[in-house]
Motif scaffolding. Sequence first.
Motif, PDB file in Angstrom:
ATOM      1  N   GLN A  50      -6.296   7.711   9.508  1.00  0.00           N
ATOM      2  CA  GLN A  50      -5.717   6.895   8.664  1.00  0.00           C
ATOM      3  C   GLN A  50      -4.641   7.649   7.654  1.00  0.00           C
ATOM      4  OE1 GLN A  50      -7.753   3.428   7.159  1.00  0.00           O
ATOM      5  NE2 GLN A  50      -6.053   2.728   5.733  1.00  0.00           N
ATOM      6  N   ALA A  51      -5.432   8.342   6.618  1.00  0.00           N
ATOM      7  CA  ALA A  51      -4.659   8.963   5.712  1.00  0.00           C
ATOM      8  C   ALA A  51      -3.320   9.886   6.049  1.00  0.00           C
ATOM      9  CB  ALA A  51      -5.567  10.010   4.925  1.00  0.00           C
ATOM     10  N   ASP A  52      -3.599  10.618   7.415  1.00  0.00           N
ATOM     11  CA  ASP A  52      -2.469  11.326   7.952  1.00  0.00           C
ATOM     12  C   ASP A  52      -1.355  10.293   8.248  1.00  0.00           C
ATOM     13  OD1 ASP A  52      -3.572  13.842   7.810  1.00  0.00           O
ATOM     14  OD2 ASP A  52      -4.590  13.417   9.952  1.00  0.00           O
ATOM     15  N   TRP A  53      -1.694   9.297   8.921  1.00  0.00           N
ATOM     16  CA  TRP A  53      -0.760   8.114   8.984  1.00  0.00           C
ATOM     17  C   TRP A  53       0.138   7.545   7.704  1.00  0.00           C
ATOM     18  CZ3 TRP A  53      -0.996   2.822   7.701  1.00  0.00           C
ATOM     19  CH2 TRP A  53      -0.117   2.044   8.188  1.00  0.00           C
ATOM     20  N   ALA A  54      -0.874   7.342   6.873  1.00  0.00           N
ATOM     21  CA  ALA A  54      -0.283   6.729   5.669  1.00  0.00           C
ATOM     22  C   ALA A  54       0.646   7.696   4.720  1.00  0.00           C
ATOM     23  CB  ALA A  54      -1.386   6.475   4.628  1.00  0.00           C
ATOM     24  N   ALA A  55       0.280   9.038   4.929  1.00  0.00           N
ATOM     25  CA  ALA A  55       1.295  10.191   4.312  1.00  0.00           C
ATOM     26  C   ALA A  55       2.448  10.196   5.078  1.00  0.00           C
ATOM     27  CB  ALA A  55       0.676  11.522   4.402  1.00  0.00           C
ATOM     28  N   ALA A  56       2.527  10.127   6.539  1.00  0.00           N
ATOM     29  CA  ALA A  56       3.796   9.777   7.247  1.00  0.00           C
ATOM     30  C   ALA A  56       4.583   8.938   6.857  1.00  0.00           C
ATOM     31  CB  ALA A  56       3.296  10.371   8.669  1.00  0.00           C
ATOM     32  N   VAL A  57       3.726   7.666   6.977  1.00  0.00           N
ATOM     33  CA  VAL A  57       4.703   6.358   6.513  1.00  0.00           C
ATOM     34  C   VAL A  57       5.156   6.318   5.169  1.00  0.00           C
ATOM     35  CG1 VAL A  57       4.219   3.901   6.175  1.00  0.00           C
ATOM     36  CG2 VAL A  57       3.198   5.330   8.211  1.00  0.00           C
ATOM     37  N   ALA A  58       4.745   7.023   4.445  1.00  0.00           N
ATOM     38  CA  ALA A  58       5.113   7.052   2.952  1.00  0.00           C
ATOM     39  C   ALA A  58       6.469   7.855   2.847  1.00  0.00           C
ATOM     40  CB  ALA A  58       4.020   7.713   1.919  1.00  0.00           C
ATOM     41  N   LYS A  59       6.394   8.985   3.699  1.00  0.00           N
ATOM     42  CA  LYS A  59       7.904   9.665   3.780  1.00  0.00           C
ATOM     43  C   LYS A  59       8.713   8.897   4.395  1.00  0.00           C
ATOM     44  CE  LYS A  59       9.224  14.250   5.251  1.00  0.00           C
ATOM     45  NZ  LYS A  59       8.763  15.623   5.911  1.00  0.00           N
ATOM     46  N   ALA A  60       8.406   8.155   5.499  1.00  0.00           N
ATOM     47  CA  ALA A  60       9.525   7.576   6.069  1.00  0.00           C
ATOM     48  C   ALA A  60       9.916   6.370   5.577  1.00  0.00           C
ATOM     49  CB  ALA A  60       8.719   7.205   7.729  1.00  0.00           C
ATOM     50  N   ASP A  61       8.952   5.685   4.807  1.00  0.00           N
ATOM     51  CA  ASP A  61       9.489   4.335   4.055  1.00  0.00           C
ATOM     52  C   ASP A  61       8.785   4.565   2.734  1.00  0.00           C
ATOM     53  OD1 ASP A  61      10.127   1.664   3.470  1.00  0.00           O
ATOM     54  OD2 ASP A  61       8.194   1.026   4.357  1.00  0.00           O
ATOM     55  N   PRO A  62       9.448   5.199   1.916  1.00  0.00           N
ATOM     56  CA  PRO A  62       8.905   5.357   0.185  1.00  0.00           C
ATOM     57  C   PRO A  62       9.105   4.044  -0.446  1.00  0.00           C
ATOM     58  CG  PRO A  62      11.006   6.592   0.532  1.00  0.00           C
ATOM     59  CD  PRO A  62      10.710   6.335   2.045  1.00  0.00           C
ATOM     60  N   ASP A  63       9.902   3.203   0.128  1.00  0.00           N
ATOM     61  CA  ASP A  63      10.032   1.894  -0.830  1.00  0.00           C
ATOM     62  C   ASP A  63       9.316   0.692  -0.080  1.00  0.00           C
ATOM     63  OD1 ASP A  63      12.053   3.073  -2.486  1.00  0.00           O
ATOM     64  OD2 ASP A  63      13.458   2.526  -1.200  1.00  0.00           O
ATOM     65  N   ARG A  64       8.546   0.941   0.742  1.00  0.00           N
ATOM     66  CA  ARG A  64       7.579   0.225   1.497  1.00  0.00           C
ATOM     67  C   ARG A  64       8.211  -1.206   2.022  1.00  0.00           C
ATOM     68  NH1 ARG A  64       1.451   0.117  -0.219  1.00  0.00           N
ATOM     69  NH2 ARG A  64       1.234   2.447  -0.945  1.00  0.00           N
ATOM     70  N   SER A  65       9.511  -0.950   2.553  1.00  0.00           N
ATOM     71  CA  SER A  65      10.458  -2.055   3.016  1.00  0.00           C
ATOM     72  C   SER A  65       9.807  -2.581   4.218  1.00  0.00           C
ATOM     73  CB  SER A  65      11.712  -1.262   3.177  1.00  0.00           C
ATOM     74  OG  SER A  65      12.328  -0.880   2.056  1.00  0.00           O
ATOM     75  N   TYR A  66       9.231  -1.784   5.038  1.00  0.00           N
ATOM     76  CA  TYR A  66       8.645  -2.338   6.422  1.00  0.00           C
ATOM     77  C   TYR A  66       7.173  -2.901   6.378  1.00  0.00           C
ATOM     78  CZ  TYR A  66      12.628  -0.060   7.540  1.00  0.00           C
ATOM     79  OH  TYR A  66      14.133   0.540   7.537  1.00  0.00           O
ATOM     80  N   GLU A  67       6.664  -3.054   5.076  1.00  0.00           N
ATOM     81  CA  GLU A  67       5.165  -3.665   5.054  1.00  0.00           C
ATOM     82  C   GLU A  67       5.348  -4.911   5.578  1.00  0.00           C
ATOM     83  OE1 GLU A  67       2.747  -1.518   1.761  1.00  0.00           O
ATOM     84  OE2 GLU A  67       3.782  -3.020   1.186  1.00  0.00           O
ATOM     85  N   THR A  68       4.137  -5.140   6.149  1.00  0.00           N
ATOM     86  CA  THR A  68       3.721  -6.563   6.750  1.00  0.00           C
ATOM     87  C   THR A  68       2.570  -7.373   6.075  1.00  0.00           C
ATOM     88  OG1 THR A  68       2.400  -5.888   8.592  1.00  0.00           O
ATOM     89  CG2 THR A  68       4.951  -6.166   8.938  1.00  0.00           C
ATOM     90  N   ASP A  69       2.157  -8.535   6.389  1.00  0.00           N
ATOM     91  CA  ASP A  69       0.891  -9.252   5.874  1.00  0.00           C
ATOM     92  C   ASP A  69      -0.226  -8.453   6.057  1.00  0.00           C
ATOM     93  OD1 ASP A  69       2.841 -11.136   4.926  1.00  0.00           O
ATOM     94  OD2 ASP A  69       2.005 -12.693   5.958  1.00  0.00           O
ATOM     95  N   LEU A  70      -0.197  -8.013   7.489  1.00  0.00           N
ATOM     96  CA  LEU A  70      -1.505  -7.393   7.856  1.00  0.00           C
ATOM     97  C   LEU A  70      -1.789  -6.058   6.962  1.00  0.00           C
ATOM     98  CD1 LEU A  70      -3.247  -6.867  11.140  1.00  0.00           C
ATOM     99  CD2 LEU A  70      -2.416  -4.876  10.104  1.00  0.00           C
ATOM    100  N   VAL A  71      -0.599  -5.105   7.006  1.00  0.00           N
ATOM    101  CA  VAL A  71      -0.648  -3.964   6.283  1.00  0.00           C
ATOM    102  C   VAL A  71      -1.186  -4.142   4.780  1.00  0.00           C
ATOM    103  CG1 VAL A  71       0.638  -1.892   5.502  1.00  0.00           C
ATOM    104  CG2 VAL A  71       0.845  -2.802   8.052  1.00  0.00           C
TER     105      VAL A  71
END
Length: 440
Positions: free
Chosen positions: A407-428
Amino acid sequence: MVWKTLEYTGWGRARSATGEVARPERQSALKRMVAETPAPAFGMRRSYGDAALNSDGRAYDMTRLDRVLSFDEATGVVEVEAGMPIGDLGRAFAAKGWIPPVMPGTGFATVGGCIANDVHGKNHHVAGSFGQHVTEITLIQNGKPRKITPKSTPTLWKATVGGLGQTGVISRAKIAMMKCKGDMMVLTERRIDNLDEFLVAFDESRTDYTVGWIDATAKGDALGRGILEEGEITSGVPNRKDKTREVPFNAPSWALSAPVVRLFNELYFRRVPAKGRTSVKPIEEPFFPLDAIHNWNRLYGKQGFNQFQCVVPLEKTNCLRIMLERIGQSGLASPLAVLKKMGTGRGGYMSFPMEGYTLAVDFPNRAGAEFLIAELTDMAREAGGRIYFAKDGVATPEQIAGMYPEQADWAAAVAKADPDRSYETDLVRRLKLRDAKGAK
């Protein structure tokens, strides 16, 4: 493109969101809109909980982007838009000798959703997960299309497959289709008397498609009884009759009361002769058994339902037994309960599959159900298993901590791809998935 304020739900209808939704009809419109307003995307919203919801925010409905873009008859690689329902893709190509290698339990799941959840099917022990057969994904990040592959962008790829749409909008994908004999299936069904017998049957099965229906109300010596289905794709002339039905309104609460469910399960178990039976059916019937009943989620009434689905390691069969005992004692289970043995195949950091047994049970959204699901979730975690985010609507961050080692590896990659958290959903947000320790 017009933004419309809508109230929408996941398939379980126990969780809802209100926000502005746009439904682009062309890739060019999608690129332009994402450039102006980065936001998460959803398809047919077949995720049961809140994976497809974005409360008080904007979202893209991808269902009009459902075209086949190309097909290579030599390799079987097809490129489709992300809003293409997987069942439509299967029906379009099976008669031509090709089929998606992995089909989830509903044909209404879109290709984008299949990637975002890295779905599995009744042949997971043979074919692995859906994402393992995707060869290229086109992401739109801030309006700029980006083609990614497992080799060219391995980290971003593993963050996208099973990544819940957090690396950008999945706009199109290439899938390596599998050769098949036709669009029919030889299906063998037989009664299984208890959990121990089920486990032996899974070990001995040699068919590509295998799944078990479980009577979640059974107790004592009958605990874990059910029906084993084993299938193989074949050729033939389909005798397709329109068997589509629709649930026209919300069912009353007594329709899934404990006595009614027990009676239904008894009759359903007995519908298969004691000696078993073999039949030949169009592939959509065994692949998507509930799709012929439109709006079947209304059977749970206006309050909706939640599903619990977990996978536990092969050696933790006692955990399954305790779960089934607890479910049987609760009187809360519906007739929809499934048991399957899974293989090791998974495509991304946050992909659900792992080698073990997966148990899925639907519970009407009534008093005690969320407490029971919380108990079952804790049991899965303590056994070294995990829950399936595509089905979840009630877990807490504390409960899922450690379930996904990457999960931490995923979160790091996601933070790089979407630093502004534009794609966050209710579940996330609910599970604080992007706040994993070690993420940069």
